[in-house]
Write a protein that holds these residues in place. Structure first.
Motif, PDB file in Angstrom:
ATOM      1  N   PHE A  78       0.856  -1.207   0.000  1.00  0.00           N
ATOM      2  CA  PHE A  78       0.000   0.000   0.000  1.00  0.00           C
ATOM      3  C   PHE A  78       0.883   1.244   0.000  1.00  0.00           C
ATOM      4  CE2 PHE A  78      -3.855   2.252   0.644  1.00  0.00           C
ATOM      5  CZ  PHE A  78      -3.578   3.291   1.522  1.00  0.00           C
ATOM      6  N   LEU A  79       1.900   1.234   0.872  1.00  0.00           N
ATOM      7  CA  LEU A  79       2.816   2.393   0.949  1.00  0.00           C
ATOM      8  C   LEU A  79       3.537   2.592  -0.375  1.00  0.00           C
ATOM      9  CD1 LEU A  79       4.716   2.354   4.377  1.00  0.00           C
ATOM     10  CD2 LEU A  79       3.203   4.093   3.437  1.00  0.00           C
ATOM     11  N   ALA A  80       4.042   1.479  -0.932  1.00  0.00           N
ATOM     12  CA  ALA A  80       4.823   1.592  -2.176  1.00  0.00           C
ATOM     13  C   ALA A  80       3.958   2.158  -3.296  1.00  0.00           C
ATOM     14  CB  ALA A  80       5.369   0.217  -2.569  1.00  0.00           C
ATOM     15  N   GLY A  81       2.685   1.748  -3.337  1.00  0.00           N
ATOM     16  CA  GLY A  81       1.791   2.268  -4.377  1.00  0.00           C
ATOM     17  C   GLY A  81       1.621   3.770  -4.269  1.00  0.00           C
ATOM     18  N   ILE A  82       1.419   4.250  -3.041  1.00  0.00           N
ATOM     19  CA  ILE A  82       1.225   5.706  -2.867  1.00  0.00           C
ATOM     20  C   ILE A  82       2.502   6.457  -3.246  1.00  0.00           C
ATOM     21  CG2 ILE A  82       0.809   7.510  -1.169  1.00  0.00           C
ATOM     22  CD1 ILE A  82      -0.934   5.634   0.391  1.00  0.00           C
ATOM     23  N   VAL A  83       3.634   5.994  -2.704  1.00  0.00           N
ATOM     24  CA  VAL A  83       4.886   6.749  -2.941  1.00  0.00           C
ATOM     25  C   VAL A  83       5.244   6.718  -4.427  1.00  0.00           C
ATOM     26  CG1 VAL A  83       7.354   6.754  -2.451  1.00  0.00           C
ATOM     27  CG2 VAL A  83       5.733   6.406  -0.601  1.00  0.00           C
ATOM     28  N   VAL A 108      -2.120 -10.735  -3.936  1.00  0.00           N
ATOM     29  CA  VAL A 108      -2.883  -9.704  -3.189  1.00  0.00           C
ATOM     30  C   VAL A 108      -2.022  -8.458  -3.017  1.00  0.00           C
ATOM     31  CG1 VAL A 108      -3.934  -9.151  -0.964  1.00  0.00           C
ATOM     32  CG2 VAL A 108      -4.282 -11.415  -1.973  1.00  0.00           C
ATOM     33  N   SER A 109      -0.745  -8.657  -2.631  1.00  0.00           N
ATOM     34  CA  SER A 109       0.067  -7.434  -2.394  1.00  0.00           C
ATOM     35  C   SER A 109       0.311  -6.705  -3.717  1.00  0.00           C
ATOM     36  CB  SER A 109       1.388  -7.811  -1.717  1.00  0.00           C
ATOM     37  OG  SER A 109       1.984  -8.893  -2.350  1.00  0.00           O
ATOM     38  N   ILE A 110       0.470  -7.474  -4.822  1.00  0.00           N
ATOM     39  CA  ILE A 110       0.665  -6.780  -6.113  1.00  0.00           C
ATOM     40  C   ILE A 110      -0.591  -5.987  -6.461  1.00  0.00           C
ATOM     41  CG2 ILE A 110       1.004  -7.144  -8.578  1.00  0.00           C
ATOM     42  CD1 ILE A 110       2.671  -9.597  -7.890  1.00  0.00           C
ATOM     43  N   VAL A 111      -1.741  -6.612  -6.260  1.00  0.00           N
ATOM     44  CA  VAL A 111      -3.002  -5.917  -6.593  1.00  0.00           C
ATOM     45  C   VAL A 111      -3.159  -4.661  -5.730  1.00  0.00           C
ATOM     46  CG1 VAL A 111      -5.515  -6.111  -6.379  1.00  0.00           C
ATOM     47  CG2 VAL A 111      -4.199  -7.962  -7.455  1.00  0.00           C
ATOM     48  N   ILE A 112      -2.818  -4.790  -4.433  1.00  0.00           N
ATOM     49  CA  ILE A 112      -2.950  -3.605  -3.546  1.00  0.00           C
ATOM     50  C   ILE A 112      -2.059  -2.476  -4.044  1.00  0.00           C
ATOM     51  CG2 ILE A 112      -2.326  -2.748  -1.247  1.00  0.00           C
ATOM     52  CD1 ILE A 112      -3.393  -5.253  -0.031  1.00  0.00           C
ATOM     53  N   ALA A 113      -0.820  -2.810  -4.357  1.00  0.00           N
ATOM     54  CA  ALA A 113       0.129  -1.750  -4.776  1.00  0.00           C
ATOM     55  C   ALA A 113      -0.367  -1.068  -6.053  1.00  0.00           C
ATOM     56  CB  ALA A 113       1.503  -2.368  -5.009  1.00  0.00           C
ATOM     57  N   ILE A 114      -0.753  -1.901  -7.053  1.00  0.00           N
ATOM     58  CA  ILE A 114      -1.154  -1.304  -8.344  1.00  0.00           C
ATOM     59  C   ILE A 114      -2.438  -0.500  -8.184  1.00  0.00           C
ATOM     60  CG2 ILE A 114      -1.933  -1.904 -10.672  1.00  0.00           C
ATOM     61  CD1 ILE A 114      -0.010  -4.301 -10.570  1.00  0.00           C
ATOM     62  N   SER A 115      -3.400  -1.060  -7.470  1.00  0.00           N
ATOM     63  CA  SER A 115      -4.688  -0.343  -7.380  1.00  0.00           C
ATOM     64  C   SER A 115      -4.528   0.954  -6.586  1.00  0.00           C
ATOM     65  CB  SER A 115      -5.728  -1.245  -6.722  1.00  0.00           C
ATOM     66  OG  SER A 115      -5.207  -1.755  -5.512  1.00  0.00           O
ATOM     67  N   THR A 116      -3.703   0.893  -5.515  1.00  0.00           N
ATOM     68  CA  THR A 116      -3.511   2.139  -4.742  1.00  0.00           C
ATOM     69  C   THR A 116      -2.870   3.206  -5.617  1.00  0.00           C
ATOM     70  OG1 THR A 116      -3.043   0.691  -2.868  1.00  0.00           O
ATOM     71  CG2 THR A 116      -2.511   3.030  -2.607  1.00  0.00           C
ATOM     72  N   GLY A 117      -1.824   2.815  -6.333  1.00  0.00           N
ATOM     73  CA  GLY A 117      -1.134   3.802  -7.177  1.00  0.00           C
ATOM     74  C   GLY A 117      -2.073   4.406  -8.197  1.00  0.00           C
ATOM     75  N   ILE A 118      -2.844   3.549  -8.860  1.00  0.00           N
ATOM     76  CA  ILE A 118      -3.747   4.059  -9.915  1.00  0.00           C
ATOM     77  C   ILE A 118      -4.833   4.938  -9.305  1.00  0.00           C
ATOM     78  CG2 ILE A 118      -5.492   3.294 -11.592  1.00  0.00           C
ATOM     79  CD1 ILE A 118      -3.579   0.935 -12.221  1.00  0.00           C
ATOM     80  N   ILE A 145       7.248   3.999 -12.296  1.00  0.00           N
ATOM     81  CA  ILE A 145       6.394   3.257 -13.239  1.00  0.00           C
ATOM     82  C   ILE A 145       6.565   1.759 -13.021  1.00  0.00           C
ATOM     83  CG2 ILE A 145       6.132   2.681 -15.677  1.00  0.00           C
ATOM     84  CD1 ILE A 145       6.675   5.600 -16.336  1.00  0.00           C
ATOM     85  N   ARG A 146       7.796   1.313 -12.780  1.00  0.00           N
ATOM     86  CA  ARG A 146       8.028  -0.134 -12.537  1.00  0.00           C
ATOM     87  C   ARG A 146       7.235  -0.601 -11.318  1.00  0.00           C
ATOM     88  NH1 ARG A 146      13.852   0.341 -13.256  1.00  0.00           N
ATOM     89  NH2 ARG A 146      14.183  -0.282 -11.091  1.00  0.00           N
ATOM     90  N   VAL A 147       7.231   0.236 -10.266  1.00  0.00           N
ATOM     91  CA  VAL A 147       6.472  -0.174  -9.064  1.00  0.00           C
ATOM     92  C   VAL A 147       4.979  -0.168  -9.381  1.00  0.00           C
ATOM     93  CG1 VAL A 147       5.865   0.489  -6.697  1.00  0.00           C
ATOM     94  CG2 VAL A 147       8.242   0.662  -7.463  1.00  0.00           C
ATOM     95  N   LEU A 148       4.559   0.831 -10.177  1.00  0.00           N
ATOM     96  CA  LEU A 148       3.118   0.993 -10.438  1.00  0.00           C
ATOM     97  C   LEU A 148       2.575  -0.135 -11.303  1.00  0.00           C
ATOM     98  CD1 LEU A 148       1.483   3.298  -9.304  1.00  0.00           C
ATOM     99  CD2 LEU A 148       1.394   4.316 -11.572  1.00  0.00           C
ATOM    100  N   ILE A 149       3.398  -0.650 -12.249  1.00  0.00           N
ATOM    101  CA  ILE A 149       2.861  -1.727 -13.102  1.00  0.00           C
ATOM    102  C   ILE A 149       3.190  -3.098 -12.482  1.00  0.00           C
ATOM    103  CG2 ILE A 149       2.967  -0.355 -15.220  1.00  0.00           C
ATOM    104  CD1 ILE A 149       5.528  -1.726 -15.961  1.00  0.00           C
TER     105      ILE A 149
END
Lengths: 247, 229, 605, 204
Positions: B102-107, D5-15, D192-196
């Motif tokens: 979650f943190l990584a997505g925001i940052v 799940v963690s990949i989905v959380i990261a991508i969805s939060t970023g978007i 971008i790498r983290v976001l995708i």
């Protein structure tokens, strides 16, 4: 209107990264120049393992020391690679982070590496911790931890402040090796003349280590080159149009 | 009372300064003592501040004072914090990957937005704007200084950008070098980057010099206070 | 003698009795076998008889017989295909024979390849014997004439090849490639393909290797390719003995334009691994294999060596030879010596600098008057603050660590006086935990000004974004607002003054707050001199409305306020800068001509 | 399963964050809520990190590892600061005096120590880097800007000299802008790498 163009450009850049990655396929090296600091890092990791010494990895302090810096993420492949290579060595790498999230991420990286190698018992939490909450106390902590005899090298990567020259000098006086890849320009200016394995500016993002994510890292560097060339061409074209009053 | 407090603070400050500067004689016991003391005090203060100024108002107050609605809006961070606490125990350290994701997505999102809106677009726009004919030609006669400045700026930016170029040449004649044009520009770019790093070096040195002067001044005042003059 | 020696009727040379064909001219010796009373077989060996004979032979012999003819034709095709013949006739023959080739069975091709390999290694005598077999049995006069013409054409082609040969043998000089004709380039390529070493036969097929072997191979392949790729990086000529670093763009692989010379330091103090790395990078085998490789390389005729090797490869071979010879003398891995530490020199230098800086401070406070004109960035800062009126509010952000508080307090002092004079409402926030008690250090002197304590804004980047979205929610967090969709919002303050000592800290504000606040609000910065130079581009692009950095600019700001400014520490400050400049100049002078000393930290313990 | 799940959380939060910024201001409060969650989680991560730091030093003392005395010092400093902050409150003047009387001199001394360490730079620079355009321009630029920082030349009041100094002070902007844009490109691509979901710092 201007803002919409920026969003579209960001979308195109993301697509470009995926296209370039598909284009390079399994080509791990991708005709990318090797950054000598990171080339040396691989040499140092293997050398230290031979000599039974420990590598101290500093992932840098966070911005305003309370949260994740994107540049700190770059050092995590080094954590995995060192942990994998030092599986049979008697000295495990010591990972010092300057912010809580990075410390947690390095612990997750370590556990997964050892679990992947079926050696989870080798994971010790004291090998990776949150060393200092302010950037100066982080500097003091890295100096104090670098004092130990079993340390043979220091690798600093991420958000590194100018005062981190102090641990580099300490390691230099102990005739050990230090490799620094900093994101602060002031730090680069201070480390550049005092340490011969240091990166400048964008070279920090050229950190490509032989791990499973190497193809994506190589594709990223190619994308950066492409964007660089597009920016220069766009710049020259815009200047010409501006001179003729078209835009 | 005030004078004795000042004396104690002055004495602590003087002793700690001497312990840190003892590093000049080599990495010794006193220097490491000062280092570890700084780590302990700073982490204790930060922990107290984060609990008082963040965890309490952002997590505990809505649960205690808020109603059903506040609970709904706080459940997600509460769960994530519990997963992070589980990381304290090595066996559960894998659970921490959800909150960290979650943190990584925001940052990552903020980095992308900040870099494009706050650096790339304005900086490139300024370079183009500096060639605005209105600014370069004042009345009938051109402003040569401004023109020279704009030209040097563009050359400096382009050549220092190519200094970082990663791709090697694909031609067989020089397989291990970058393309010749980029190589030539990188050589010019080195000069501009050297100038910038030299200016930054002078800046870091003068900032550190002011800190050293303030430490010497403080020690001088304490020694004079010690000897009563 | 005469019984066991046969005289060839054609060329008159002696041959063994058992020989059926003259060793010297290759013609058959039938006449010598004439047996009294029998019909002359030779005259009956006409086409019909040969055909009948062939049908009676078992299949294998017939194939072999055909194969002999085909072998002769294949040799001809190779000759023709290697040289681009100028005459059309030769091309038509080649096309006819190529069609014949498709019918050859698989096993026969293998035999032919093996024969070809044996062919290469056979000596002269066997070659002559083979040549004899090639000449077909004379059946009809026209067949003999054709063969004779082929033979003549062969001689003509060889003559032409010899005439072309010197051209091809000329060393390829870079830059001339464009003028040489395309057919000559093709010839070179063919030459190169012939000389390429045999590809190593993989001991096993790819599929059967266990996983870890594949990984190892991948790792070796990637480490070889990246090492042999060379490292055009960093800016210093490559120096073997101490440390392997080199210019960006200049490859370690001794590209022609590279300034690198591999100098083998006579007093070589470095152990062997830098040597290993260089040899590994250059891609040649090491140790004894290296010597064998070099001798084989030297024995080859120099002309062909020049032909095939680019000039850089030749230099590389020469240098490698020196290295291998030196390897013995230097000892493979000298024990790690503790680099001689110039400790004493460093201590003397430190004490000298310390005393130069401290002396003015202990010799009584001498106020030095600062005069001059402010830089444009400082002038803009002064104008922005001057425009603030009493009703407006300013958000002062403490964004530096305690280590820089001495400098920041000194620089910010005149600005604080200016804000007090403008009677502007001030609020203090900090993004550093220590900022909470640093504010009292900063404004301690003006006790009356502490209206609201210092608010801590947590979360670094996330906190800044939150601030630009909703300042009150960011600065006074309490209950969570439940309406998730709202209207436009803007910063509650008219101006932000950011006190920062970190480039990334300041950049966060310029990237995450600057673009999202309205244009009439000003963003000013009081920066430590550490990173001031990096904020100038942001002032240039009007993202920053003013920048104040450095002790002198702060003194000149005080002058602009009409106060007489003097810095008691200025003499010490100038002395410190002067001695640093002197150290630099002395360091540069003493470094001229000194070979790069092996950096002790290179010796991995 | 957990990896997805963690990949989905990261991508969805970023978007989600980017979408909220695109459709400003309608999504401002929603974005503010997400950012508030991020601040809470980030601060908790820092607290857990500090707890692990203290646990590490406790283990060193328990094991009696070499240098455990320094771990005692860390625990002493931590406990006084932490308990003081929790009991007296962070804004208490006496508490702040205790913290500032230790942290301030130590941090300023560390920065002052950097001054002396930097004096050997001139002697090391060319032995390490050799004579290249980068190191030569670095050396000259450092000397020139050290002299300009003295402020002595500006005090002479010579207009021509002032214009030359002003021109010299603008020169670092060119190289600085190149470094800025280069690093911006690098950070953009890492983001971008983290976001995708290709770069997974949070765990595979």
């Amino acid at each position: 209107m201007n803002e919409l163009l920026i969003w579209i450009a960001l979308g195109v850049v993301s697509l470009l990264l995926i296209i370039i990655k598909i284009g390079t396929g399994k080509d791990r090296d991708g005709n990318i120049r090797a950054i000598i600091a990171f080339e040396k890092l691989e040499h140092v990791i293997s050398k230290l393992l031979e000599n039974g010494k420990r590598l101290v990895i500093g992932l840098g302090s966070g911005y305003q020391n309370s949260l994740l810096s994107i540049n700190g993420i770059i050092g995590l492949p080094a954590v995995k690679c060192t942990a994998k290579q030092s599986l049979l060595a008697d000295e495990k790498p010591l990972i010092l982070s300057g912010d809580g999230s990075l410390a947690s991420m390095s612990q997750v990286a370590l556990t997964e590496t050892y679990r992947g190698l079926r050696a989870i018992e080798q994971y010790k939490q004291e090998n990776s911790f949150f060393a200092g909450t302010t950037s100066m106390s982080y500097t003091a902590s890295v100096m104090a931890e670098s004092h130990a005899k079993e340390n043979g090298g220091l690798f600093l990567v991420g958000h590194i402040r100018p005062e981190m020259l102090l641990p580099v000098d300490l390691v230099h006086n102990k005739a050990s090796v230090s490799i620094v890849s900093a994101d602060e320009p002031g730090t680069q200016a201070v480390i550049f003349p005092n340490c011969d394995s240091a990166t400048i500016g964008e070279e920090m993002y050229g950190f490509v280590l032989r791990t499973e994510s190497q193809p994506w890292l190589t594709a990223s560097l190619k994308l950066q080159d492409l964007l660089r060339i597009l920016i220069v061409i766009g710049l020259v074209a815009a200047i010409i149009l501006k001179l003729f009053g078209i835009i | 009372m005030n004078q004795s407090v000042d004396f104690i603070i002055g004495a602590i400050s003087f002793i700690l300064t001497i312990m840190v500067f003892s590093y000049l004689l080599g990495d010794n016991f006193f220097f490491r003592l000062a280092s570890y003391l700084l780590v302990g005090v700073a982490s204790g203060y930060t922990a107290a501040l984060l609990i008082r100024k963040v965890i309490e108002p952002y997590l505990i107050t809505p649960i205690i004072q808020g109603g059903y609605e506040q609970w709904l809006l706080v459940i997600f961070p509460l769960l994530m914090c519990l997963l992070l606490i589980a990381m304290f125990f090595p066996r559960f350290s894998r659970l921490g990957s959800l909150p960290l994701a979650f943190l990584a997505g925001i940052v990552a999102a903020l980095t992308i937005v900040g870099v494009s809106f706050g650096t790339l677009v304005p900086q490139l726009g300024t370079l183009v704007e500096s060639f605005n004919p209105d600014g370069l030609i004042v009345g009938a006669n051109p402003n040569y200084l401004k023109i020279a400045d704009a030209v040097i700026m563009v050359i400096g930016v382009v050549t220092s950008l190519f200094y970082f170029h990663f791709g090697l040449s694909r031609k067989k004649t020089n397989p291990e070098m970058r393309p010749k044009l980029i190589e030539a520009m990188a050589k010019i770019g080195q000069v501009f980057i050297g100038i910038t790093l030299g200016a930054l070096f002078a800046g870091v040195y003068s900032a550190a010099l002011l800190a050293l002067i303030s430490r010497i001044t403080m020690s001088r005042d304490f020694i004079m206070m010690l000897f009563g003059s | 003698m005469s019984d066991d020696v046969l005289i060839c009727p054609h060329c008159g040379e002696e041959n063994l009795a058992s020989a059926t064909r003259c060793l010297h001219c290759g013609l058959p010796l039938e006449e010598a076998f004439a047996i009294d009373g029998l019909k002359d077989i030779s005259s009956s060996l006409t086409g019909d008889f040969v055909k009948a004979e062939e049908e009676s032979l078992p299949d294998l012999f017939r194939d072999l017989h055909e194969e002999a003819d085909l072998q002769k034709k294949a040799a001809k095709i190779e000759a023709l295909s290697s040289i681009e013949s100028t005459t059309n006739k030769a091309e038509e023959d080649a096309s006819e024979e190529l069609e014949a080739e498709d019918t050859i069975p698989e096993w026969l091709k293998k035999i032919r390849q093996r024969a070809q390999v044996e062919d290469d290694s056979s000596g002269d005598l066997i070659k002559k014997v083979n040549a004899r077999d090639e000449i077909p049995q004379p059946s009809e006069q026209s067949q003999v004439d054709n063969e004779f013409e082929d033979w003549l054409r062969q001689i003509r082609l060889n003559a032409r090849r010899d005439s072309i040969q010197p051209l091809v043998e000329e060393p390829t000089i870079p830059g001339l490639d464009e003028e040489t004709p395309s057919w000559l380039q093709k010839l070179r390529e063919i030459k190169e393909t012939e000389n390429e070493p045999e590809p190593e036969l993989k001991p096993q097929t790819e599929e059967t290797l266990p996983e870890w072997v594949e990984e190892e191979q991948e790792h070796l392949a990637s480490s070889d390719s990246s090492l042999s790729k060379g490292h055009p990086e960093h800016t210093q000529p490559l120096q073997l003995a101490p440390e392997v670093t080199q210019m960006p763009g200049e490859s370690i692989g001794l590209g022609e334009t590279g300034a690198e010379k591999i100098e083998i330091g006579k007093d070589q103090t470095k152990e062997g691994e830098a040597l290993e790395k260089i040899i590994g990078q250059v891609g040649f085998p090491t140790g004894t294999e290296g010597k064998a490789f070099l001798e084989a390389f030297e024995q080859e005729r120099p002309e062909t060596a020049d032909l095939l090797l680019l000039r850089s490869q030749r230099d590389r071979a020469k240098d490698l030879k020196d290295m291998v010879e030196n390897e013995g003398k230097a000892g493979v891995l000298p024990k790690q010596q503790k680099a001689p530490r110039n400790k004493f020199f460093q201590l003397v230098l430190y004490l000298l600098v310390l005393s130069v800086i401290a002396l003015p401070l202990f010799s009584g406070a001498i106020d030095t008057k600062i005069n001059g004109t402010m830089q444009p960035v400082s002038l803009a800062f002064f104008d922005s603050v001057s425009q603030l009126t009493a009703q407006e509010s300013v958000l002062i952000v403490i964004d530096y660590q305690p280590g820089s508080s001495a400098e920041m307090a000194a620089i910010f002092q005149p600005v604080l006086d200016h804000l007090t004079r403008q009677a502007v409402k001030k609020s203090f926030i900090t993004t550093y935990p220590e900022g909470v008690w640093l504010t009292s250090q900063l404004i301690g002197q003006e006790e009356s000004l502490t209206e609201t304590g210092t608010t801590y804004l947590p979360g670094a980047k996330i906190g800044l974004m939150n601030l630009s979205l909703d300042t009150s929610a960011a600065l006074s967090p309490g209950l969570v607002s439940s309406d998730l969709f709202g209207s436009q919002y803007d910063l509650d303050y008219d101006s932000i003054i950011l006190l920062t000592d970190s480039f990334n800290g300041g950049k966060n504000w310029l990237e995450l707050v600057g673009p999202f606040i309205s244009a009439d609000k000003s963003l000013l910065m009081v920066a430590s001199t550490q990173e001031a130079a990096m904020f100038l581009p942001y002032f240039d692009s009007a993202q920053l409305d003013g920048l104040l950095a450095g002790l002198n600019e702060s003194a000149l700001y005080n002058n602009a306020l009409g106060k007489s400014s003097s810095i008691s520490i200025n003499r010490s400050y100038q002395a410190g800068l002067l001695i640093m400049a002197a150290c630099f100049v002395i360091g540069i002078i003493t470094s001229i001509g000194v070979k790069e000393r092996p950096e002790s930290q290179e010796d991995v313990p | 399963m957990k990896k997805i799940v963690s990949i989905v959380i990261a991508i969805s939060t970023g978007i989600l964050v980017i979408a909220a910024l695109i459709f400003r201001p309608q999504f401002n409060p929603l974005l503010s809520l997400i950012l508030r969650w991020g601040i809470t989680i980030g601060s908790m991560a820092a607290l857990v990190g500090i707890a692990v730091l203290i646990k590490t030093h406790l283990q060193r003392i328990a094991v009696g590892k070499r240098g455990f005395f320094f771990s005692l010092i860390v625990l002493f400093g931590f406990s006084v600061s932490f308990l003081g902050g929790m009991l007296l409150g962070v804004a208490n003047p006496a508490y702040q005096l205790w913290i500032s009387s230790i942290q301030l001199p130590l941090e300023i001394s560390f920065l002052g120590l950097l001054t002396l360490i930097l004096t050997t730079t001139g002697f090391r620079l060319y032995r390490l880097k050799g004579w290249t355009p980068l190191s030569i321009s670095f050396g000259i630029s450092a000397v020139v800007f050290l002299i300009i920082a003295m402020g002595y030349l500006q005090g002479l009041g010579n207009p021509t000299l002032d214009r030359v100094i002003e021109f010299i002070q603008r020169l670092p902007i060119a190289g600085g802008r190149g470094i800025l844009i280069g690093m911006a490109l690098g950070a953009l691509v890492v983001g971008i790498r983290v976001l995708i979901g290709v770069e997974r710092p949070y765990g595979e």
